[in-house]
Design a protein around this motif. Structure first.
Motif, PDB file in Angstrom:
ATOM      1  N   LYS A 160      50.527  31.090  62.848  1.00  0.00           N
ATOM      2  CA  LYS A 160      49.298  31.978  62.957  1.00  0.00           C
ATOM      3  C   LYS A 160      47.887  31.597  62.253  1.00  0.00           C
ATOM      4  O   LYS A 160      47.910  30.433  61.808  1.00  0.00           O
ATOM      5  N   ASP A 161      46.938  32.233  62.441  1.00  0.00           N
ATOM      6  CA  ASP A 161      45.620  31.729  62.113  1.00  0.00           C
ATOM      7  C   ASP A 161      45.188  31.876  60.660  1.00  0.00           C
ATOM      8  O   ASP A 161      45.955  32.276  59.824  1.00  0.00           O
ATOM      9  N   LEU A 162      44.052  31.331  60.210  1.00  0.00           N
ATOM     10  CA  LEU A 162      43.768  31.297  58.832  1.00  0.00           C
ATOM     11  C   LEU A 162      43.984  32.615  58.152  1.00  0.00           C
ATOM     12  O   LEU A 162      44.338  32.790  56.960  1.00  0.00           O
ATOM     13  N   ALA A 163      43.453  33.839  58.982  1.00  0.00           N
ATOM     14  CA  ALA A 163      43.366  35.249  58.412  1.00  0.00           C
ATOM     15  C   ALA A 163      44.839  35.712  57.895  1.00  0.00           C
ATOM     16  O   ALA A 163      45.080  36.406  56.816  1.00  0.00           O
ATOM     17  N   LYS A 194      41.617  22.726  31.946  1.00  0.00           N
ATOM     18  CA  LYS A 194      40.566  23.570  31.426  1.00  0.00           C
ATOM     19  C   LYS A 194      39.941  24.391  32.539  1.00  0.00           C
ATOM     20  O   LYS A 194      39.503  25.539  32.378  1.00  0.00           O
ATOM     21  N   GLU A 195      39.859  23.697  33.510  1.00  0.00           N
ATOM     22  CA  GLU A 195      38.913  24.171  34.648  1.00  0.00           C
ATOM     23  C   GLU A 195      39.623  23.725  35.943  1.00  0.00           C
ATOM     24  O   GLU A 195      40.314  23.133  36.049  1.00  0.00           O
ATOM     25  N   LEU A 196      39.150  24.749  36.965  1.00  0.00           N
ATOM     26  CA  LEU A 196      39.632  24.788  38.271  1.00  0.00           C
ATOM     27  C   LEU A 196      38.689  24.628  39.321  1.00  0.00           C
ATOM     28  O   LEU A 196      37.491  25.357  39.250  1.00  0.00           O
ATOM     29  N   TRP A 197      38.523  23.513  40.061  1.00  0.00           N
ATOM     30  CA  TRP A 197      37.711  23.265  41.210  1.00  0.00           C
ATOM     31  C   TRP A 197      38.296  23.805  42.492  1.00  0.00           C
ATOM     32  O   TRP A 197      39.369  23.221  42.855  1.00  0.00           O
ATOM     33  N   VAL A 198      37.815  24.748  43.446  1.00  0.00           N
ATOM     34  CA  VAL A 198      37.889  25.382  44.546  1.00  0.00           C
ATOM     35  C   VAL A 198      37.179  24.573  45.402  1.00  0.00           C
ATOM     36  O   VAL A 198      35.920  24.759  45.480  1.00  0.00           O
ATOM     37  N   GLY A 199      37.695  23.949  46.680  1.00  0.00           N
ATOM     38  CA  GLY A 199      36.768  23.326  47.583  1.00  0.00           C
ATOM     39  C   GLY A 199      37.458  23.038  48.996  1.00  0.00           C
ATOM     40  O   GLY A 199      38.577  23.314  49.163  1.00  0.00           O
ATOM     41  N   PRO A 200      36.875  22.320  49.739  1.00  0.00           N
ATOM     42  CA  PRO A 200      37.070  21.793  51.057  1.00  0.00           C
ATOM     43  C   PRO A 200      38.341  20.982  51.252  1.00  0.00           C
ATOM     44  O   PRO A 200      38.838  20.098  50.589  1.00  0.00           O
ATOM     45  N   TYR A 201      39.238  21.322  51.957  1.00  0.00           N
ATOM     46  CA  TYR A 201      40.205  20.493  52.756  1.00  0.00           C
ATOM     47  C   TYR A 201      40.469  20.362  54.159  1.00  0.00           C
ATOM     48  O   TYR A 201      39.714  19.653  54.668  1.00  0.00           O
ATOM     49  N   MET A 202      41.111  21.173  54.625  1.00  0.00           N
ATOM     50  CA  MET A 202      41.385  21.722  56.206  1.00  0.00           C
ATOM     51  C   MET A 202      39.829  21.982  56.683  1.00  0.00           C
ATOM     52  O   MET A 202      39.305  23.009  56.009  1.00  0.00           O
ATOM     53  N   PRO A 203      39.469  21.491  57.903  1.00  0.00           N
ATOM     54  CA  PRO A 203      38.262  21.980  58.329  1.00  0.00           C
ATOM     55  C   PRO A 203      38.249  23.505  58.690  1.00  0.00           C
ATOM     56  O   PRO A 203      39.040  24.074  59.143  1.00  0.00           O
ATOM     57  N   ARG A 204      36.673  24.233  58.763  1.00  0.00           N
ATOM     58  CA  ARG A 204      36.966  25.424  59.058  1.00  0.00           C
ATOM     59  C   ARG A 204      36.056  25.635  60.506  1.00  0.00           C
ATOM     60  O   ARG A 204      35.362  24.535  60.744  1.00  0.00           O
ATOM     61  N   ARG A 205      36.396  26.494  61.117  1.00  0.00           N
ATOM     62  CA  ARG A 205      35.358  26.647  62.370  1.00  0.00           C
ATOM     63  C   ARG A 205      34.676  27.646  62.279  1.00  0.00           C
ATOM     64  O   ARG A 205      34.428  28.829  61.535  1.00  0.00           O
ATOM     65  N   PRO A 206      33.488  27.571  63.276  1.00  0.00           N
ATOM     66  CA  PRO A 206      32.455  28.731  63.550  1.00  0.00           C
ATOM     67  C   PRO A 206      33.337  29.951  63.489  1.00  0.00           C
ATOM     68  O   PRO A 206      34.140  30.319  64.261  1.00  0.00           O
ATOM     69  N   GLY A 207      32.976  30.957  62.752  1.00  0.00           N
ATOM     70  CA  GLY A 207      33.529  32.582  62.755  1.00  0.00           C
ATOM     71  C   GLY A 207      34.406  32.492  61.541  1.00  0.00           C
ATOM     72  O   GLY A 207      34.800  33.506  61.202  1.00  0.00           O
ATOM     73  N   GLU A 208      34.544  31.333  60.670  1.00  0.00           N
ATOM     74  CA  GLU A 208      35.402  31.271  59.618  1.00  0.00           C
ATOM     75  C   GLU A 208      34.536  31.055  58.100  1.00  0.00           C
ATOM     76  O   GLU A 208      35.056  30.445  57.326  1.00  0.00           O
ATOM     77  N   GLU A 209      33.331  31.485  58.332  1.00  0.00           N
ATOM     78  CA  GLU A 209      32.307  31.244  57.353  1.00  0.00           C
ATOM     79  C   GLU A 209      32.820  31.969  56.004  1.00  0.00           C
ATOM     80  O   GLU A 209      32.413  31.340  54.993  1.00  0.00           O
ATOM     81  N   ASP A 210      33.524  33.369  56.069  1.00  0.00           N
ATOM     82  CA  ASP A 210      33.792  33.674  54.939  1.00  0.00           C
ATOM     83  C   ASP A 210      35.045  32.825  53.945  1.00  0.00           C
ATOM     84  O   ASP A 210      35.028  33.099  52.717  1.00  0.00           O
ATOM     85  N   TYR A 211      35.502  31.854  54.701  1.00  0.00           N
ATOM     86  CA  TYR A 211      36.536  30.928  53.904  1.00  0.00           C
ATOM     87  C   TYR A 211      35.942  29.549  53.815  1.00  0.00           C
ATOM     88  O   TYR A 211      36.575  28.826  53.067  1.00  0.00           O
ATOM     89  N   ALA A 212      34.775  29.485  54.097  1.00  0.00           N
ATOM     90  CA  ALA A 212      34.005  28.100  53.985  1.00  0.00           C
ATOM     91  C   ALA A 212      33.077  28.094  52.392  1.00  0.00           C
ATOM     92  O   ALA A 212      31.804  28.534  52.329  1.00  0.00           O
ATOM     93  N   LEU A 213      34.120  27.980  51.336  1.00  0.00           N
ATOM     94  CA  LEU A 213      33.466  28.079  50.273  1.00  0.00           C
ATOM     95  C   LEU A 213      33.980  26.859  49.082  1.00  0.00           C
ATOM     96  O   LEU A 213      34.910  26.139  49.395  1.00  0.00           O
ATOM     97  N   ALA A 214      33.102  26.730  48.474  1.00  0.00           N
ATOM     98  CA  ALA A 214      33.425  25.896  46.864  1.00  0.00           C
ATOM     99  C   ALA A 214      32.920  26.247  45.947  1.00  0.00           C
ATOM    100  O   ALA A 214      31.539  26.536  45.530  1.00  0.00           O
ATOM    101  N   PHE A 215      33.630  26.145  44.596  1.00  0.00           N
ATOM    102  CA  PHE A 215      33.045  26.507  43.432  1.00  0.00           C
ATOM    103  C   PHE A 215      34.096  26.213  42.329  1.00  0.00           C
ATOM    104  O   PHE A 215      35.204  25.479  42.655  1.00  0.00           O
ATOM    105  N   ALA A 216      33.612  26.507  41.040  1.00  0.00           N
ATOM    106  CA  ALA A 216      34.299  26.083  40.075  1.00  0.00           C
ATOM    107  C   ALA A 216      34.410  27.281  38.921  1.00  0.00           C
ATOM    108  O   ALA A 216      33.522  27.808  38.743  1.00  0.00           O
TER     109      ALA A 216
END
Length: 502
Positions: A160-163, A194-216
């Motif tokens: 199944k897809d990302l969603a 102490k800290e958690l970094w959340v970021g890119p791994y598998m590529p995102r496709r156009p339409g998956e912008e809500d999943y294209a995030l990086a933060f700590a």
């Protein structure tokens, strides 16, 4: 602050994090019996920075205040600077035998890669995100933060897809920041970070912008929960469990339940191009660190194989010399690949620093070209080839060699308590002593080998190495699509063309 001590690291873990292990919430990770070994190992790592003989090898002066900070944060761009990184990182990997994939060096290198590409990748649309990433790198560097990351989307159903995977995504934004919900894995070292970094791994496709995030975020953040796998550390003696009682880093599922991420902690927000181009744009500090760690482990495991052969009296047998000779040769190959990786880092770092101020650089154009080639154009491949192909292969190979060398002796390994028992100690010495070693010494070597290749800890290590840089099948596909294939076929075409009509 500069480099922290082991005690400062331990004190930093006493917070309100929500961590669950074995069906129970852990109230204090510093006193939890299953986490004692790994906490001590990381504390020792930080204490080593303060040893007079190691401080010059491990550190460089912070640009902010001149205090010593880990040289795993050094944004190297010359050969001398890359050598400085290599010497410190290699020594730290040898100190932990290459068995800790998430030694703090790993994420230190990661955030340094991110800081270098921040101006032209993270900030290609909004400079604020680049500034955030650079400030975060400075914070981690000068406060010597122990951090981990979580990159992989959970896979409820691979068809199944990302969603459908309930992957982490933004659900809304506020004046204070963004609200995220979902899950990520595989948060290695999260229980004691102490800290958690959340970021890119598998590529995102156009339409998956809500999943294209990086933060700590701090690990102790409201709404953030960690559910860890069962620990392999059961409080056994270091004789019986010499690896899992020291180096079991822990892996966890990170669950976000409407978590607020302040804007100043956001590095990528609904930006598919920046998300997809982080890894391909990295100068390679992370890659070099990972390869140095892999080489350290290969050396340790090769030494272990030789030790097993020695105590069993197999070192002089040609069949085993051939197996060990092959692995010693692989160690030499690893040295060459490390040097190749380092030279690529110099070149790639200089290229990325130049892009920071290049008015003609356009991330969108480079992204399209990279997507078309399935790889970064004009990038060296020695480092990534070592990580994707060489290290998984030799790790699996050396494990097989140790199993063949140890054979039934790996299984017939009693406990330390049996040597303390007068009823059994004499029998053990009589019947299972080794080649020039006592029974206690022989069993100690065998138990180390068992831990490395056949225990829960060893099994996890082998799987971890195979998938360290992602799906091996996909890695081979990516190499198939590189320009090298066309170059090599062109050589054959040239010979064929010159052979016609004769």
């Amino acid at each position: 602050m500069g480099i922290q001590t082991g005690q400062q690291y331990i004190d930093s873990l006493r917070d309100e994090r929500e961590l669950h292990i074995g069906g129970e919430r852990v109230r204090d990770v510093t006193t939890h019996p299953r986490l004692q070994g790994i906490v001590r190992s990381i504390a020792q790592h930080y204490d080593d920075f303060h040893k007079p003989e190691l401080t010059p090898l491990y550190t460089y002066p912070s640009p902010k205040d001149g205090k010593p900070v880990s040289n795993s944060f050094l944004p190297a761009r010359t050969w001398e600077e890359v050598e400085q990184r290599m010497c410190g990182e290699a020594a730290r990997k040898e100190a932990t035998y290459g068995l800790m994939g998430r030694l703090p060096d790993f994420m230190n290198a990661f955030v340094t890669d991110m800081a270098v590409i921040a101006p032209h990748v993270l900030g290609h649309q909004n400079k604020a995100f680049a500034d955030n990433a650079i400030r975060y790198w400075e914070y981690c560097r000068d406060q010597d933060i122990c951090l981990t990351h979580t990159l992989v989307d959970p896979k409820r159903d691979y068809s199944k897809d990302l969603a459908a995977q309930r992957a982490l995504k933004v659900v809304r934004e506020t004046d204070a920041g963004i609200i995220v919900t979902g899950a990520r894995m595989l948060s290695t070292l999260a229980p004691v970070s102490k800290e958690l970094w959340v970021g890119p791994y598998m590529p995102r496709r156009p339409g998956e912008e809500d999943y294209a995030l990086a933060f700590a975020l701090p690990v102790a953040t409201s709404g953030l929960k960690f559910i860890a796998r069962d620990s392999y550390a059961y409080g056994r003696s270091l004789y019986d469990r010499p690896l899992s009682e020291r180096f079991d880093e822990g892996d966890a599922l990170a669950v976000f339940d409407n978590v607020l991420v302040p804007w100043e902690r956001v590095f990528i927000y609904r930006d598919v191009a920046a998300y997809n181009m982080c890894g391909p744009s990295f100068p390679g500090y992370l890659l070099l660190q990972a390869n140095l760690r892999g080489r350290a482990k290969l050396r340790f495991m090769t030494g272990l194989a030789c030790k097993v052969a020695d105590v069993l009296g197999r070192s002089e047998l040609p069949r085993y010399q051939e197996l060990l000779g092959e692995m010693l040769g692989m160690c030499e190959m690893a040295d060459g690949l490390i040097e190749g990786t380092a030279h690529e880092v110099v070149r790639h770092a200089q290229e990325e620093f130049a892009k920071q101020t290049d008015p003609d650089f356009n991330l969108i154009d480079v992204w399209k070209e990279t997507a078309a080639l399935f790889a970064s154009p004009n990038r060296g491949m020695a480092g990534i080839t070592m990580l994707r192909f060489f290290l998984p292969y030799v790790n699996t190979k050396i494990n097989e060699v140790i199993r063949l060398l140890g054979s039934s002796s790996l299984v017939m390994s009693v406990t330390e308590a049996d040597f303390e028992n007068p009823v059994t100690a004499a029998d053990l010495e009589e019947y299972i002593s080794g080649h020039g070693v006592s029974a206690r010494e022989r069993v100690q070597v065998m138990k180390l080998a068992w831990e490395a290749v056949a225990s829960e800890f060893g099994g996890r290590q082998e799987i971890y190495e195979i998938f360290f840089s992602g799906d091996p099948f996909m890695a081979r596909q990516l190499h198939y699509h590189t320009p090298k294939r066309a170059q090599f076929v062109a050589q054959v075409d040239r010979l064929l063309a010159g052979s016609r009509g004769r």
